[in-house]
Design a protein around this motif. Structure first.
Motif, PDB file in Angstrom:
ATOM      1  N   PHE A   1       0.832  -1.202   0.000  1.00  0.00           N
ATOM      2  CA  PHE A   1       0.000   0.000   0.000  1.00  0.00           C
ATOM      3  C   PHE A   1       0.869   1.255   0.000  1.00  0.00           C
ATOM      4  CE2 PHE A   1      -3.462  -2.489   2.515  1.00  0.00           C
ATOM      5  CZ  PHE A   1      -3.976  -3.004   1.338  1.00  0.00           C
ATOM      6  N   ALA A   2       1.900   1.264   0.850  1.00  0.00           N
ATOM      7  CA  ALA A   2       2.767   2.433   0.961  1.00  0.00           C
ATOM      8  C   ALA A   2       3.550   2.672  -0.323  1.00  0.00           C
ATOM      9  CB  ALA A   2       3.719   2.254   2.139  1.00  0.00           C
ATOM     10  N   ALA A   3       3.959   1.590  -0.988  1.00  0.00           N
ATOM     11  CA  ALA A   3       4.811   1.721  -2.181  1.00  0.00           C
ATOM     12  C   ALA A   3       4.103   2.378  -3.350  1.00  0.00           C
ATOM     13  CB  ALA A   3       5.312   0.338  -2.592  1.00  0.00           C
ATOM     14  N   GLN A   4       2.785   2.471  -3.301  1.00  0.00           N
ATOM     15  CA  GLN A   4       2.067   3.108  -4.413  1.00  0.00           C
ATOM     16  C   GLN A   4       2.375   4.596  -4.496  1.00  0.00           C
ATOM     17  OE1 GLN A   4       0.774   0.721  -6.425  1.00  0.00           O
ATOM     18  NE2 GLN A   4       1.709  -0.426  -4.733  1.00  0.00           N
ATOM     19  N   LYS A   5       2.811   5.194  -3.389  1.00  0.00           N
ATOM     20  CA  LYS A   5       3.189   6.608  -3.391  1.00  0.00           C
ATOM     21  C   LYS A   5       4.627   6.832  -2.954  1.00  0.00           C
ATOM     22  CE  LYS A   5      -1.290   8.836  -2.498  1.00  0.00           C
ATOM     23  NZ  LYS A   5      -2.038   9.707  -1.537  1.00  0.00           N
ATOM     24  N   ALA A   6       5.141   5.965  -2.113  1.00  0.00           N
ATOM     25  CA  ALA A   6       6.453   6.183  -1.508  1.00  0.00           C
ATOM     26  C   ALA A   6       7.584   6.012  -2.513  1.00  0.00           C
ATOM     27  CB  ALA A   6       6.651   5.213  -0.346  1.00  0.00           C
ATOM     28  N   GLN A   7       8.697   6.641  -2.187  1.00  0.00           N
ATOM     29  CA  GLN A   7       9.918   6.451  -2.974  1.00  0.00           C
ATOM     30  C   GLN A   7      10.625   5.157  -2.566  1.00  0.00           C
ATOM     31  OE1 GLN A   7      12.759   9.679  -2.575  1.00  0.00           O
ATOM     32  NE2 GLN A   7      14.481   8.352  -3.129  1.00  0.00           N
ATOM     33  N   LYS A   8      10.586   4.865  -1.242  1.00  0.00           N
ATOM     34  CA  LYS A   8      11.284   3.698  -0.713  1.00  0.00           C
ATOM     35  C   LYS A   8      10.536   3.182   0.507  1.00  0.00           C
ATOM     36  CE  LYS A   8      14.846   0.895   0.128  1.00  0.00           C
ATOM     37  NZ  LYS A   8      15.347  -0.144  -0.808  1.00  0.00           N
ATOM     38  N   VAL A   9      10.427   1.853   0.619  1.00  0.00           N
ATOM     39  CA  VAL A   9       9.789   1.238   1.776  1.00  0.00           C
ATOM     40  C   VAL A   9      10.718   0.167   2.335  1.00  0.00           C
ATOM     41  CG1 VAL A   9       7.783   0.011   2.669  1.00  0.00           C
ATOM     42  CG2 VAL A   9       7.505   1.620   0.759  1.00  0.00           C
ATOM     43  N   TYR A  10      11.004   0.259   3.627  1.00  0.00           N
ATOM     44  CA  TYR A  10      11.757  -0.772   4.336  1.00  0.00           C
ATOM     45  C   TYR A  10      10.743  -1.643   5.091  1.00  0.00           C
ATOM     46  CZ  TYR A  10      15.683   2.389   3.475  1.00  0.00           C
ATOM     47  OH  TYR A  10      16.626   3.205   2.886  1.00  0.00           O
ATOM     48  N   CYS A  11      10.698  -2.917   4.753  1.00  0.00           N
ATOM     49  CA  CYS A  11       9.740  -3.846   5.353  1.00  0.00           C
ATOM     50  C   CYS A  11      10.507  -4.843   6.215  1.00  0.00           C
ATOM     51  CB  CYS A  11       8.962  -4.559   4.253  1.00  0.00           C
ATOM     52  SG  CYS A  11       7.795  -5.810   4.842  1.00  0.00           S
ATOM     53  N   VAL A  12      10.335  -4.752   7.523  1.00  0.00           N
ATOM     54  CA  VAL A  12      11.116  -5.559   8.471  1.00  0.00           C
ATOM     55  C   VAL A  12      10.260  -6.696   9.006  1.00  0.00           C
ATOM     56  CG1 VAL A  12      12.429  -5.516  10.628  1.00  0.00           C
ATOM     57  CG2 VAL A  12      12.448  -3.523   9.106  1.00  0.00           C
ATOM     58  N   GLU A  13      10.758  -7.907   8.899  1.00  0.00           N
ATOM     59  CA  GLU A  13      10.038  -9.094   9.364  1.00  0.00           C
ATOM     60  C   GLU A  13      11.046 -10.104   9.900  1.00  0.00           C
ATOM     61  OE1 GLU A  13       7.841 -11.817  10.661  1.00  0.00           O
ATOM     62  OE2 GLU A  13       6.789 -10.083   9.825  1.00  0.00           O
ATOM     63  N   ARG A  14      10.738 -10.677  11.051  1.00  0.00           N
ATOM     64  CA  ARG A  14      11.663 -11.614  11.694  1.00  0.00           C
ATOM     65  C   ARG A  14      11.467 -13.059  11.224  1.00  0.00           C
ATOM     66  NH1 ARG A  14      12.579 -12.236  18.248  1.00  0.00           N
ATOM     67  NH2 ARG A  14      14.208 -13.818  18.144  1.00  0.00           N
ATOM     68  N   ASN A  15      10.231 -13.441  10.987  1.00  0.00           N
ATOM     69  CA  ASN A  15       9.918 -14.821  10.637  1.00  0.00           C
ATOM     70  C   ASN A  15      10.405 -15.133   9.221  1.00  0.00           C
ATOM     71  OD1 ASN A  15       8.610 -17.204   9.784  1.00  0.00           O
ATOM     72  ND2 ASN A  15       6.894 -16.847  11.165  1.00  0.00           N
ATOM     73  N   PRO A  16      11.350 -16.064   9.035  1.00  0.00           N
ATOM     74  CA  PRO A  16      11.899 -16.335   7.699  1.00  0.00           C
ATOM     75  C   PRO A  16      10.860 -16.816   6.698  1.00  0.00           C
ATOM     76  CG  PRO A  16      12.704 -17.950   9.307  1.00  0.00           C
ATOM     77  CD  PRO A  16      12.024 -16.866  10.079  1.00  0.00           C
ATOM     78  N   GLU A  17       9.839 -17.548   7.159  1.00  0.00           N
ATOM     79  CA  GLU A  17       8.782 -17.997   6.254  1.00  0.00           C
ATOM     80  C   GLU A  17       8.014 -16.808   5.693  1.00  0.00           C
ATOM     81  OE1 GLU A  17       5.156 -21.260   6.234  1.00  0.00           O
ATOM     82  OE2 GLU A  17       5.541 -20.113   8.074  1.00  0.00           O
ATOM     83  N   LEU A  18       7.755 -15.816   6.542  1.00  0.00           N
ATOM     84  CA  LEU A  18       7.049 -14.619   6.091  1.00  0.00           C
ATOM     85  C   LEU A  18       7.932 -13.740   5.225  1.00  0.00           C
ATOM     86  CD1 LEU A  18       5.114 -13.762   9.374  1.00  0.00           C
ATOM     87  CD2 LEU A  18       4.133 -14.532   7.222  1.00  0.00           C
TER      88      LEU A  18
END
Length: 331
Positions: A59-76
């Motif tokens: 959703f954010a990337a539709q307008k943003a220049q850059k998005v950092y998406c942080v997730e701990r679970n390797p499957e996710l």
């Protein structure tokens, strides 16, 4: 030392199949999509803490220049990278395998999305993650802080008479309820009482607590409390409105039910840390009658607003933040 609750928390270990169910939750999806579209401005830089399948980063990337998406679970992490590669502007999202409790982006960001939300702010790590992020972000980059999605949370409790019989099997256990449906098995015995309002941009305590009273508006068998959490995803100050999302209600059975009549004063006390397991609330919960001869004690209400955040309070009030019986919450 490992926290004694680590093995019991949802925290950052919600399995992939549960995220698939969240993708199918139209109310949740539409709310966050609208909030992120409102908050993220063209060319913005965005951080999502606890990205799951990456949908909110999308959703954010539709307008943003850059998005950092942080997730701990390797499957996710793997699922998010795979899904984002199939979606428009997914290439703007960098999926990072890291612990949201400790991660900082390499540059300042304009918006932080963090949906580690469970009713009562229990189990999931919304409060400790945002609190830790703010302290470390200010140390590294200075102010101002980014805008948070959600921006605020409002919590309330409501005394009820709950039917705990299931096909003649009596089981007074913790239950979850759809906030948008009428619950035939629940009878309201009093109005919902707000016990906590917090703005994530402002300083807040990680403790969730209340020591106050509720006057019964009906008679019956008080055997449970309904906990209600309403999250203000974004605030439109231009329109004086908010984009809201209600997590599922939680019904906590009382260890010792009470017979009550309209006009009775019931004292309620509890205290737990945000992110603690459900039993942390149950273990601290005390409910009893208050003698008519006693003075009503001061209620404890966590309201953290300062400076420009008064606009938040005004917007929430104008949007009708009072948390009441479910029929009123369908809007």
């Amino acid at each position: 030392m490992q926290n004694k609750f680590d093995s019991l928390e949802l925290g950052q270990f919600i399995p992939l199949h549960y995220h698939h169910n969240m993708l199918n939750d139209a109310v949740r999806m539409k709310g966050f999509k609208a909030a992120i579209d409102w908050v993220v401005k063209p060319g913005a830089k965005v951080l999502e803490l606890g990205g799951g399948t990456g949908v909110q980063s999308f959703f954010a990337a539709q307008k943003a220049q850059k998005v950092y998406c942080v997730e701990r679970n390797p499957e996710l992490v793997s699922a998010a990278r795979n899904f984002l590669a199939k979606n428009t502007h997914g290439d703007k999202v960098e999926v990072i395998q890291a612990d949201a409790l400790h991660y900082l982006p390499p540059e300042p960001v304009d918006v932080v999305i963090c949906e580690m939300l469970h009713t009562g702010l229990l189990r999931e790590k919304q409060l400790p993650v945002i609190d830790s992020f703010k302290k470390r972000y200010l140390e590294k980059f200075g102010g101002p802080l980014p805008v948070f999605v959600p921006e605020a949370s409002i919590q309330a409790i409501q005394p009820i008479q709950q039917n705990f019989h299931f096909e003649d099997f009596y089981a007074p256990t913790i239950l979850f309820q759809d906030p948008c449906s009428i619950q035939q098995s629940s009878q309201s015995l009093g109005d919902a009482e707000v016990f906590q309002i917090l703005s994530y941009a402002d300083p807040f305590s990680q403790a969730c607590h209340w020591d106050g009273e509720i006057i019964m508006t009906g008679s019956g068998h008080l055997n449970a409390l309904r906990f209600i959490s309403k999250h203000i995803l974004a605030i439109n100050l231009t329109l004086g409105s908010t984009i809201d999302w209600h997590t599922q209600y939680i019904i906590f059975p009382l260890a010792t039910p009470l017979s009550v009549a309209a006009g009775d004063r019931i004292a309620i006390r509890f205290s737990y840390q945000g992110g603690a397991p459900l039993n942390a609330l149950s273990d601290s919960l005390k409910v009893c009658h208050v003698s008519d001869s006693e003075d009503r004690p001061d209620e404890v209400l966590d309201i953290v607003y300062a400076g420009s955040v008064q606009d938040l309070a005004d917007a929430v009030q104008s949007a009708g933040h009072g948390v009441v019986y479910p029929e009123v919450l369908k809007k």
